[in-house]
Design a protein around this motif. Structure first.
Motif, PDB file in Angstrom:
ATOM      1  N   ALA A  24       0.830  -1.204   0.000  1.00  0.00           N
ATOM      2  CA  ALA A  24       0.000   0.000   0.000  1.00  0.00           C
ATOM      3  C   ALA A  24       0.869   1.261   0.000  1.00  0.00           C
ATOM      4  O   ALA A  24       0.561   2.241  -0.685  1.00  0.00           O
ATOM      5  N   ALA A  33      -7.291  -2.861   1.781  1.00  0.00           N
ATOM      6  CA  ALA A  33      -6.332  -1.773   1.634  1.00  0.00           C
ATOM      7  C   ALA A  33      -6.443  -1.082   0.282  1.00  0.00           C
ATOM      8  O   ALA A  33      -5.657  -0.188  -0.029  1.00  0.00           O
ATOM      9  N   LEU A  52      -6.076  -2.569  -2.676  1.00  0.00           N
ATOM     10  CA  LEU A  52      -5.087  -3.110  -3.607  1.00  0.00           C
ATOM     11  C   LEU A  52      -5.661  -4.294  -4.371  1.00  0.00           C
ATOM     12  O   LEU A  52      -6.518  -5.018  -3.861  1.00  0.00           O
TER      13      LEU A  52
END
Length: 271
Positions: free
Chosen positions: A25, A80, A82
């Motif tokens: 991240a 996150a 992603l």
């Protein structure tokens, strides 16, 4: 740049996944989660006269555990923000390392948890595979690691060897984010000023301000490095792996084995 980060998990270790996802991240990188749980060959069970249905059940359990391990990483990555690809390697032990290495080849960095001698886990068997066959840098996360990644200070072990040079180059994307970078040489002999200047100049050309520090070689190099890392409050140690022959490292321990056994901060290794 680090844009493709592979996290190797097994459903047992608990440190590599959260550290790797948070690091991805920070770097705005894509995550690939890989689990490796080799299956025991049927012949082994046959020789032990274990019932076939129990063999099938054991294989199904292994596949389910591998799938659950990578799905846990994928879930954390999604939270996150992603993207994450998953691969579960469930095959006989001779083939599992080759498949793992092949997946890591197309990655910028592999993340794996440090082996814990008191509590062995499946991924412990694959560090050598990553270092010797993966052809990519490997970031080991201590099994005691609880804090998220903090890219504030790094120590780079420098002995002028090819593995050290490769590790330095592989670590550049992380070193650029550090507020403090220190190259460290553990030696009983003076390091020529020209050597120090060239190393500092090389990093400066990449926008990295660094200092060069010489640690007197009064004892084992690995212990001296770990002590210096602790004294400096570093968040990352960068070093070449297995600077001597592999046989010498296996017999005598060596700096790499000392670091791998006693690390207290994440260690990026290249070979």
């Amino acid at each position: 740049m680090i844009k493709d980060l592979t996290i190797v998990v097994d459903g047992v270790g608990r440190r590599a996944a959260p550290y790797g996802v948070r690091l991805a991240a920070m770097l705005d990188a894509t995550v690939s989660a890989v689990s490796v749980l080799p299956l025991v060959p049927f012949q082994t069970f046959a020789q032990s006269e274990i019932r076939y249905d129990l063999v099938v059940a054991a294989e199904q359990d292994a596949r389910a555990q591998a799938a659950a391990a990578v799905e846990a990483v994928a879930s954390a990555a999604r939270e996150a923000g992603l993207s994450c690809e998953t691969s579960a390697i469930c095959t006989s032990a001779p083939h599992a390392p080759q498949r793992l290495a092949g997946l890591v080849h197309l990655s910028d960095l592999a993340v794996i948890e440090q082996a814990d001698g008191a509590a062995p886990k499946p991924t412990d068997a694959y560090l050598d595979t990553l270092l010797f066959q993966g052809a990519r840098p490997v970031l080991m996360v201590p099994y005691i690691q609880e804090a998220p990644p903090r890219l504030a200070a790094a120590v780079v072990a420098w002995d002028g060897s090819a593995p050290a040079a490769r590790a330095l180059g592989d670590a550049l994307p992380l070193l650029r984010r550090m507020a403090r970078v220190e190259l460290v040489s553990v030696t009983g002999e003076p390091v020529p000023e020209a050597t120090r200047w060239r190393a500092i100049r090389h990093l400066a050309r990449h926008g990295i301000e660094a200092a060069f520090h010489i640690v007197p070689g009064r004892g084992p190099v690995g212990e001296a490095l770990l002590s210096h890392v602790a004294d400096r409050g570093a968040d990352l140690l960068v070093m070449g792996a297995f600077g001597h022959s592999r046989l010498r490292e296996a017999i005598l321990g060596g700096t790499s084995r000392t670091i791998l056994a006693s690390m207290t901060v994440p260690v990026l290794m290249s070979r």
